[in-house]
Write an enzyme that holds these catalytic residues in place. Structure first.
Site, mmCIF file in Angstrom:
data_model
loop_
_atom_site.group_PDB
_atom_site.id
_atom_site.type_symbol
_atom_site.label_atom_id
_atom_site.label_comp_id
_atom_site.label_asym_id
_atom_site.label_seq_id
_atom_site.Cartn_x
_atom_site.Cartn_y
_atom_site.Cartn_z
ATOM 1 N N THR A 1 -10.741 -10.494 -42.476
ATOM 2 C CA THR A 1 -9.502 -11.291 -42.483
ATOM 3 C C THR A 1 -9.838 -12.775 -42.457
ATOM 4 O OG1 THR A 1 -8.256 -9.588 -41.368
ATOM 5 C CG2 THR A 1 -7.542 -11.818 -40.944
ATOM 6 N N VAL B 1 1.455 -2.616 -39.506
ATOM 7 C CA VAL B 1 1.420 -4.077 -39.412
ATOM 8 C C VAL B 1 0.538 -4.459 -38.233
ATOM 9 C CG1 VAL B 1 2.791 -6.160 -38.985
ATOM 10 C CG2 VAL B 1 3.712 -4.339 -40.441
ATOM 11 N N GLY B 2 -0.372 -5.392 -38.465
ATOM 12 C CA GLY B 2 -1.275 -5.826 -37.396
ATOM 13 C C GLY B 2 -0.758 -7.061 -36.694
ATOM 14 N N GLY C 1 -5.824 -5.507 -34.795
ATOM 15 C CA GLY C 1 -4.478 -5.980 -34.499
ATOM 16 C C GLY C 1 -3.849 -5.263 -33.321
HETATM 17 N N1 ASP Z 1 -6.223 -8.525 -37.523
HETATM 18 C C1 ASP Z 1 -6.137 -7.796 -38.749
HETATM 19 C C2 ASP Z 1 -5.187 -6.640 -38.578
HETATM 20 O O1 ASP Z 1 -5.199 -6.000 -37.537
HETATM 21 C C3 ASP Z 1 -7.431 -7.267 -39.262
HETATM 22 C C4 ASP Z 1 -8.633 -8.184 -39.121
HETATM 23 O O2 ASP Z 1 -8.532 -9.282 -38.610
HETATM 24 O O3 ASP Z 1 -9.726 -7.777 -39.534
HETATM 25 O O4 ASP Z 1 -4.479 -6.337 -39.491
#
Ligand code: ASP
Length: 288
Positions: A150, A179-180, A203
């Site tokens: 991300t 949804v994260g 997330g």
């Molecule tokens: N935080 C993101 C999610 O949970 C994924 C990530 O940061 O790698 O969708």
């Protein structure tokens, strides 16, 4: 308002990386910094800078955002993104959004609207009406996808305004509609007049820990960003790892940290304009 110096931090996420992924990550972070620094050093806004940096990383298949987005359990790309202006608290966010290359720009387009967060088909229709999405684009992204991490950016401009943006293709292999933290203020991003932050990682863990909120409140209570990040990360103890944070305060001081193996980030400022890129933990990575 007194003039301040500019500063920017970008991250390419917190996920295990192979050594072979180091160079593309470095290049991608450098490209994102170049976009933001060009704006900030010529007096542009922190909001423009964070959007430009995140767009650069959304273009780069190295990262799990935009072009490099991971696919869900049904082989489809669903993205989450958010952007926030610290001086006005204006926020735009989208989640489970299909068929767009630049979710952060869809989020930005939502900022002047009444709604701050649109999901799924509603987000798609809004993006399509703005010329930012087209049916079928997701299939191309799914074919190119599988970036590792991300992305996010925080910045301070010469007018003293802070901004933050975060964009992701999610955790990969998840249930459709998942949804994260990335589109949610106080979890995957936040910006006000005191500080700005972007989070990455699991997330579900970030939500349980209220990670972004912990960090912002610590800075509001007088902690420097580095101490505030470390404080916030303690709330992840016992939860699945691989989460991280970048933060910046209104003086341009920065903080970062992660609970997982690795995190990719870079920063620059008016005082130290040479780009610094850090792939924390990559030396421990497996070859390949
Ligand atoms: N935080 C993101 C999610 O949970 C994924 C990530 O940061 O790698 O969708």
């Amino acid at each position: 308002m007194p003039k301040t110096s500019w500063a920017v931090v970008v991250h390419g996420g917190c996920k295990p990386m192979k050594k072979s992924e180091a160079d593309p990550n470095r290049e991608g972070l450098n490209d994102a910094l170049a976009e933001a620094v060009a704006i900030l050093s010529s007096g542009g806004s922190a909001l423009d800078a964070v959007e430009a940096a995140v767009r650069a990383m959304e273009e780069d298949p190295t990262f799990n955002a935009g072009r490099g987005s991971k696919t869900n359990a049904e082989g489809e790309v669903e993205t989450d993104a958010s952007i926030m202006a610290g001086d006005t608290l204006e926020l735009g966010a989208v989640c489970a959004l299909k068929d767009t290359l630049h979710p952060v720009t869809v989020a930005r387009a939502l900022m002047p609207e009444t709604e701050t967060l649109l999901a799924g088909e509603g987000a798609y229709r809004f993006a399509e009406a703005r010329g930012l999405a087209r049916r079928g684009v997701g299939k191309t992204l799914a074919a190119e996808g599988a970036g590792t991490t991300t992305v996010g950016c925080v910045a301070l401009d010469v007018e003293g305004r802070l901004a933050a943006a975060t964009s992701t293709g999610g955790t990969g292999g998840s249930k459709p509609g998942r949804v994260g933290d990335s589109p949610l203020p106080g979890l995957g991003l936040y910006a006000n007049k005191v500080a700005a932050l972007s989070a990455t990682g699991q997330g579900e863990s970030i939500a349980r820990a209220m990670l972004g909120a912990r960090c912002i409140i610590a800075i509001e209570n007088g902690q420097e960003p580095q101490a505030a990040v470390e404080h916030a990360l303690t709330y992840l103890e016992g939860l699945p790892p691989h989460s991280g944070l970048i933060a910046m305060d209104a003086h341009g001081r920065i903080g970062w940290g992660h609970t997982g193996d690795q995190m990719a980030l870079g920063w620059a400022s008016a005082e130290a304009p040479d780009f610094r890129v850090e792939l924390s933990g990559i030396e421990e990575a497996e070859d390949g």
